[in-house]
Scaffold this motif. Structure first.
Motif, PDB file in Angstrom:
ATOM      1  N   UNK A  31       0.825  -1.213   0.000  1.00 38.98           N
ATOM      2  CA  UNK A  31       0.000   0.000   0.000  1.00 38.98           C
ATOM      3  C   UNK A  31       0.856   1.258   0.000  1.00 38.98           C
ATOM      4  N   UNK A  32       1.949   1.250   0.764  1.00 38.63           N
ATOM      5  CA  UNK A  32       2.856   2.400   0.795  1.00 38.63           C
ATOM      6  C   UNK A  32       3.495   2.639  -0.574  1.00 38.63           C
ATOM      7  N   UNK A  33       3.940   1.571  -1.217  1.00 38.53           N
ATOM      8  CA  UNK A  33       4.561   1.690  -2.548  1.00 38.53           C
ATOM      9  C   UNK A  33       3.544   2.213  -3.556  1.00 38.53           C
ATOM     10  N   UNK A  34       2.322   1.689  -3.515  1.00 31.68           N
ATOM     11  CA  UNK A  34       1.271   2.175  -4.411  1.00 31.68           C
ATOM     12  C   UNK A  34       1.048   3.669  -4.218  1.00 31.68           C
ATOM     13  N   UNK A  35       0.989   4.099  -2.948  1.00 32.69           N
ATOM     14  CA  UNK A  35       0.770   5.515  -2.644  1.00 32.69           C
ATOM     15  C   UNK A  35       1.915   6.374  -3.209  1.00 32.69           C
ATOM     16  N   UNK A  36       3.144   5.922  -3.012  1.00 31.91           N
ATOM     17  CA  UNK A  36       4.296   6.670  -3.519  1.00 31.91           C
ATOM     18  C   UNK A  36       4.276   6.737  -5.046  1.00 31.91           C
ATOM     19  N   UNK A  37       3.960   5.627  -5.708  1.00 31.22           N
ATOM     20  CA  UNK A  37       3.885   5.620  -7.171  1.00 31.22           C
ATOM     21  C   UNK A  37       2.776   6.545  -7.662  1.00 31.22           C
ATOM     22  N   UNK A  42      -1.011   9.905 -11.248  1.00 31.64           N
ATOM     23  CA  UNK A  42      -2.208   9.160 -10.874  1.00 31.64           C
ATOM     24  C   UNK A  42      -2.274   7.795 -11.588  1.00 31.64           C
ATOM     25  N   UNK A  43      -2.621   6.764 -10.820  1.00 28.01           N
ATOM     26  CA  UNK A  43      -2.759   5.389 -11.323  1.00 28.01           C
ATOM     27  C   UNK A  43      -1.453   4.762 -11.800  1.00 28.01           C
ATOM     28  N   UNK A  44      -0.307   5.331 -11.443  1.00 25.81           N
ATOM     29  CA  UNK A  44       0.966   4.777 -11.883  1.00 25.81           C
ATOM     30  C   UNK A  44       1.165   3.364 -11.347  1.00 25.81           C
ATOM     31  N   UNK A  45       0.766   3.105 -10.122  1.00 24.37           N
ATOM     32  CA  UNK A  45       0.934   1.754  -9.564  1.00 24.37           C
ATOM     33  C   UNK A  45       0.199   0.734 -10.420  1.00 24.37           C
ATOM     34  N   UNK A  46      -1.068   0.990 -10.716  1.00 25.66           N
ATOM     35  CA  UNK A  46      -1.829   0.054 -11.542  1.00 25.66           C
ATOM     36  C   UNK A  46      -1.242  -0.059 -12.946  1.00 25.66           C
ATOM     37  N   UNK A  47      -0.806   1.064 -13.509  1.00 25.81           N
ATOM     38  CA  UNK A  47      -0.206   1.034 -14.842  1.00 25.81           C
ATOM     39  C   UNK A  47       1.087   0.227 -14.852  1.00 25.81           C
ATOM     40  N   UNK A  48       1.873   0.337 -13.798  1.00 24.21           N
ATOM     41  CA  UNK A  48       3.123  -0.413 -13.708  1.00 24.21           C
ATOM     42  C   UNK A  48       2.844  -1.900 -13.480  1.00 24.21           C
ATOM     43  N   UNK A  49       1.976  -2.205 -12.542  1.00 24.23           N
ATOM     44  CA  UNK A  49       1.693  -3.602 -12.205  1.00 24.23           C
ATOM     45  C   UNK A  49       0.993  -4.337 -13.348  1.00 24.23           C
ATOM     46  N   UNK A  85      11.740  -5.283 -16.612  1.00 23.45           N
ATOM     47  CA  UNK A  85      10.984  -6.133 -15.701  1.00 23.45           C
ATOM     48  C   UNK A  85      10.807  -5.421 -14.365  1.00 23.45           C
ATOM     49  N   UNK A  86       9.741  -5.771 -13.693  1.00 27.00           N
ATOM     50  CA  UNK A  86       9.463  -5.284 -12.354  1.00 27.00           C
ATOM     51  C   UNK A  86       9.685  -6.442 -11.395  1.00 27.00           C
ATOM     52  N   UNK A  87      10.488  -6.213 -10.369  1.00 29.86           N
ATOM     53  CA  UNK A  87      10.763  -7.243  -9.366  1.00 29.86           C
ATOM     54  C   UNK A  87      10.431  -6.670  -7.995  1.00 29.86           C
ATOM     55  N   UNK A 103       0.951 -10.398  -7.601  1.00 33.32           N
ATOM     56  CA  UNK A 103       2.157 -10.759  -8.328  1.00 33.32           C
ATOM     57  C   UNK A 103       2.337 -12.273  -8.422  1.00 33.32           C
ATOM     58  N   UNK A 104       3.216 -12.681  -9.282  1.00 30.73           N
ATOM     59  CA  UNK A 104       3.584 -14.091  -9.438  1.00 30.73           C
ATOM     60  C   UNK A 104       4.803 -14.346  -8.563  1.00 30.73           C
TER      61      UNK A 104
END
Length: 109
Positions: A31-37, A42-49, A85-87, A103-104
Motif C-alpha cells: 500500500x505504501x509503494x502504491x501511494x508513492x507511485x 495518478x494510477x501509476x501503480x496500476x499502470x506499472x503492475x 521487468x518489475x521485481x 504478483x507471481x
C-alpha cells in the motif's frame, strides 16, 4: 522511496531495459509503494503492475525537462519492452496474501 527518485529509477529502467526492483524487506509495503507511485502520476501503480506503462509510450509521461536530453521527447527513446521487468523482493518466509493476489511469486533459496 522519495517520489522523484522512484520516477527517475523507473524511467531509467525502462530506457535501458533493466529490472526495476523494489525491496519490501520483511514488511508489508504494498500500500505504501502504491501511494508513492501514485504521488508521481495518478494510477501509476496500476499502470506499472498491469504493464500498461509499457503500452503506447505511456512511460514518456514520466519524463520531465530536468531529466536531460537522453530522456527528452526529441531523443530516440531506446525502449525494449522484452528487457524491462518489475521485481518485488521480500525476505519473508511466506509472502503476504496481498502480494500473492497481485504478483507471481518465485521462491529463491
Amino acid at each position: 522511496m522519495e517520489p522523484n527518485t522512484i520516477r527517475q529509477a523507473l524511467i531509467g529502467s525502462i530506457r535501458f531495459g533493466k529490472p526495476f526492483v523494489i525491496d519490501f524487506l520483511d514488511a508489508d509495503m504494498l500500500d505504501y509503494v502504491k501511494k508513492q507511485l501514485d504521488t508521481i502520476q495518478p494510477n501509476l501503480a496500476n499502470d506499472l503492475f498491469s504493464k500498461e506503462i509499457l503500452a503506447n509510450e505511456n512511460y514518456m509521461k514520466l519524463v520531465r525537462d530536468e531529466d536531460g536530453e537522453l530522456y527528452s521527447h526529441n531523443h530516440q527513446f531506446e525502449f525494449k519492452p522484452e528487457e524491462f521487468s518489475l521485481i518485488i523482493a521480500s525476505s519473508r518466509a511466506e509472502p503476504l496474501e496481498n502480494l500473492l493476489r497481485t504478483f507471481y511469486p518465485v521462491r529463491i533459496e
